[in-house]
Design an enzyme around this catalytic site. Structure first.
Site, PDB file in Angstrom:
ATOM      1  CB  SER A  29      84.667-102.483 -39.646  1.00 58.99           C
ATOM      2  OG  SER A  29      85.073-103.431 -40.340  1.00 58.99           O
TER       3      SER A  29
ATOM      4  CE1 TYR B 271      79.421-104.860 -40.140  1.00 60.07           C
ATOM      5  CE2 TYR B 271      81.346-104.872 -41.667  1.00 60.07           C
ATOM      6  CZ  TYR B 271      80.853-105.142 -40.318  1.00 60.07           C
ATOM      7  OH  TYR B 271      81.600-105.020 -39.208  1.00 60.07           O
TER       8      TYR B 271
HETATM    9  P1  NDP Z   1      80.420-111.959 -32.803  1.00 62.43           P
HETATM   10  O1  NDP Z   1      79.771-112.555 -33.644  1.00 62.43           O
HETATM   11  O2  NDP Z   1      81.472-112.911 -32.302  1.00 62.43           O
HETATM   12  O3  NDP Z   1      79.995-111.185 -31.557  1.00 62.43           O
HETATM   13  C1  NDP Z   1      78.924-110.307 -31.845  1.00 62.43           C
HETATM   14  C2  NDP Z   1      78.276-109.957 -30.512  1.00 62.43           C
HETATM   15  O4  NDP Z   1      77.307-109.043 -30.676  1.00 62.43           O
HETATM   16  C3  NDP Z   1      77.623-111.095 -29.635  1.00 62.43           C
HETATM   17  O5  NDP Z   1      77.912-110.951 -28.281  1.00 62.43           O
HETATM   18  C4  NDP Z   1      76.306-110.897 -29.959  1.00 62.43           C
HETATM   19  O6  NDP Z   1      75.493-111.406 -28.501  1.00 62.43           O
HETATM   20  C5  NDP Z   1      76.082-109.287 -29.762  1.00 62.43           C
HETATM   21  N1  NDP Z   1      75.032-108.871 -30.778  1.00 62.43           N
HETATM   22  C6  NDP Z   1      74.762-109.016 -31.925  1.00 62.43           C
HETATM   23  N2  NDP Z   1      73.396-108.670 -32.265  1.00 62.43           N
HETATM   24  C7  NDP Z   1      72.858-108.188 -30.941  1.00 62.43           C
HETATM   25  C8  NDP Z   1      71.486-107.412 -30.707  1.00 62.43           C
HETATM   26  N3  NDP Z   1      70.650-107.384 -31.676  1.00 62.43           N
HETATM   27  N4  NDP Z   1      71.246-107.220 -29.453  1.00 62.43           N
HETATM   28  C9  NDP Z   1      72.291-107.534 -28.422  1.00 62.43           C
HETATM   29  N5  NDP Z   1      73.401-107.750 -28.788  1.00 62.43           N
HETATM   30  C10 NDP Z   1      73.697-108.336 -30.140  1.00 62.43           C
HETATM   31  O7  NDP Z   1      81.333-110.866 -33.692  1.00 62.43           O
HETATM   32  P2  NDP Z   1      82.712-109.981 -33.296  1.00 62.43           P
HETATM   33  O8  NDP Z   1      82.980-110.226 -31.973  1.00 62.43           O
HETATM   34  O9  NDP Z   1      83.743-110.262 -34.622  1.00 62.43           O
HETATM   35  O10 NDP Z   1      81.959-108.546 -33.683  1.00 62.43           O
HETATM   36  C11 NDP Z   1      82.169-107.498 -32.376  1.00 62.43           C
HETATM   37  C12 NDP Z   1      82.137-106.298 -33.248  1.00 62.43           C
HETATM   38  O11 NDP Z   1      83.095-105.996 -34.060  1.00 62.43           O
HETATM   39  C13 NDP Z   1      80.829-105.809 -34.199  1.00 62.43           C
HETATM   40  O12 NDP Z   1      80.332-104.906 -34.089  1.00 62.43           O
HETATM   41  C14 NDP Z   1      81.490-106.145 -35.613  1.00 62.43           C
HETATM   42  O13 NDP Z   1      80.786-105.541 -36.885  1.00 62.43           O
HETATM   43  C15 NDP Z   1      82.789-105.622 -35.549  1.00 62.43           C
HETATM   44  N6  NDP Z   1      83.769-106.006 -36.503  1.00 62.43           N
HETATM   45  C16 NDP Z   1      84.076-107.385 -36.498  1.00 62.43           C
HETATM   46  C17 NDP Z   1      85.178-107.803 -37.409  1.00 62.43           C
HETATM   47  C18 NDP Z   1      85.428-108.863 -37.762  1.00 62.43           C
HETATM   48  O14 NDP Z   1      86.116-109.622 -38.741  1.00 62.43           O
HETATM   49  N7  NDP Z   1      85.272-110.216 -36.565  1.00 62.43           N
HETATM   50  C19 NDP Z   1      86.174-106.884 -37.795  1.00 62.43           C
HETATM   51  C20 NDP Z   1      85.660-105.430 -37.798  1.00 62.43           C
HETATM   52  C21 NDP Z   1      84.530-105.375 -37.031  1.00 62.43           C
HETATM   53  P3  NDP Z   1      74.314-112.077 -29.021  1.00 62.43           P
HETATM   54  O15 NDP Z   1      74.199-112.965 -29.975  1.00 62.43           O
HETATM   55  O16 NDP Z   1      74.127-112.915 -27.595  1.00 62.43           O
HETATM   56  O17 NDP Z   1      73.094-111.187 -28.995  1.00 62.43           O
HETATM   57  C1  8X3 Z   2      84.535-106.908 -40.793  1.00 66.16           C
HETATM   58  C2  8X3 Z   2      85.599-106.559 -41.358  1.00 66.16           C
HETATM   59  O1  8X3 Z   2      86.454-106.487 -43.811  1.00 66.16           O
HETATM   60  O2  8X3 Z   2      85.131-108.620 -43.152  1.00 66.16           O
HETATM   61  O3  8X3 Z   2      83.911-105.535 -40.027  1.00 66.16           O
HETATM   62  O4  8X3 Z   2      84.031-106.324 -43.561  1.00 66.16           O
HETATM   63  S1  8X3 Z   2      85.295-106.985 -42.871  1.00 66.16           S
END
Ligand code: NDP
Ligand code: 8X3
Length: 252
Positions: A140, A153
């Protein structure tokens, strides 16, 4: 036919990446998450739309024994993993340090850092044996720059970056490429999860700007996985056009 393992495929980036790799064809997919109905639905859709061979594994990445058990259950024809996409992760809470919750810290560190390590530890021996592989960690911009009310985070994503760089150093001699993707604000379930289900607060995160979406991240992953064998992408930082950094956004 290559095999790709995508953690956190039940939502957001992971789900979009699964569809993108299926559309590219040439991939068998191992998809994971905790929500079994979503895994079933995704499996059926990938099979129906793209005839993709899919194995769905339902487990919590925070539980190392569950990771090991799931990994053991992978059918032999999927056991050669070519691409690992460590995507499962979350932010929990957005409060100043003194007001924030230890349980949220545990959840972020256990998922974003320890879960990523558990999965990587299971996949790397096979990649070393085959002397090839590609690992892509979802980091991120929070891994690059710390912002108010995000210390833990941000720490978890700084750790992801350190692990990514360390893996790249230790695995280069085995022909294994290690990349990261570092997005800014993207509208998925991320903010709803961060605000513990408060949809209104989640929506407000994106007010006055056009955030990234999951397809933008699938595009980025597609670019990385389709580079020629001699090219390794270290990191791709990707922001909404209206976001300059973690704490400056131009909202209209
Ligand atoms: P979502 O919440 O839409 O998806 C997150 C996914 O992670 C889900 O499929 C969830 O599945 C899975 N997950 C979470 N906790 C667990 C766990 N304990 N065990 C197994 N699976 C888990 O978020 P995003 O798609 O946005 O995020 C994906 C990645 O990208 C993350 O690492 C996030 O930090 C990163 N990210 C996101 C950004 C954003 O602004 N959206 C920006 C930068 C990075 P389930 O709940 O079914 O377990
Ligand atoms: C998620 C991006 O800027 O919301 O990783 O933390 S931010």
């Amino acid at each position: 036919m290559k095999t790709a393992l995508i953690t956190g495929a039940t939502s957001g980036f992971g789900r979009a990446i699964a569809f993108r790799l299926a559309k590219l064809s040439g991939y068998k997919l191992i998809i994971t998450g905790r929500r079994s109905e979503r895994l079933d639905e995704l499996t059926q859709q990938l099979q129906a739309d793209f005839s993709t061979e899919v194995v769905a594994l339902c487990f919590d990445v925070r539980d190392n024994n569950a990771c090991k058990k799931a990994f053991k259950s992978i059918p032999e024809t999927f056991q050669r993993i070519d691409i690992l996409i460590n995507n499962a992760g979350l932010a929990a809470g957005a409060l100043p340090f003194d007001q924030s919750d230890l349980a949220d810290y545990d959840q972020m560190i256990d998922t974003n850092v320890k879960g990523l390590l558990y999965i990587t530890k299971l996949v790397v021996p096979g990649m070393i044996a085959q002397q090839s592989g590609l690992i892509i960690n979802l980091s991120s911009i929070a891994g690059i720059e710390v912002y108010p009310n995000g210390s833990v985070y941000c720490a978890s994503k700084h750790a992801v970056n350190a692990i990514t760089k360390g893996l790249r150093i230790d695995l280069v001699k085995h022909g294994i490429k290690v990349s990261s993707v570092s997005p800014g604000m993207a509208e998925t379930e991320f903010s709803v999860v961060r605000y513990h289900g408060d949809e209104e607060k989640a929506k407000a995160v994106y007010s006055g700007l056009t955030p990234l979406n999951a397809e933008d991240i699938a595009d980025t992953i597609e670019f990385i996985v389709t580079r020629p064998a001699h090219v390794s992408i270290n990191d791709i930082q990707i922001n909404p056009a209206q976001q300059a950094n973690t704490y400056v956004a131009h909202r209209v």
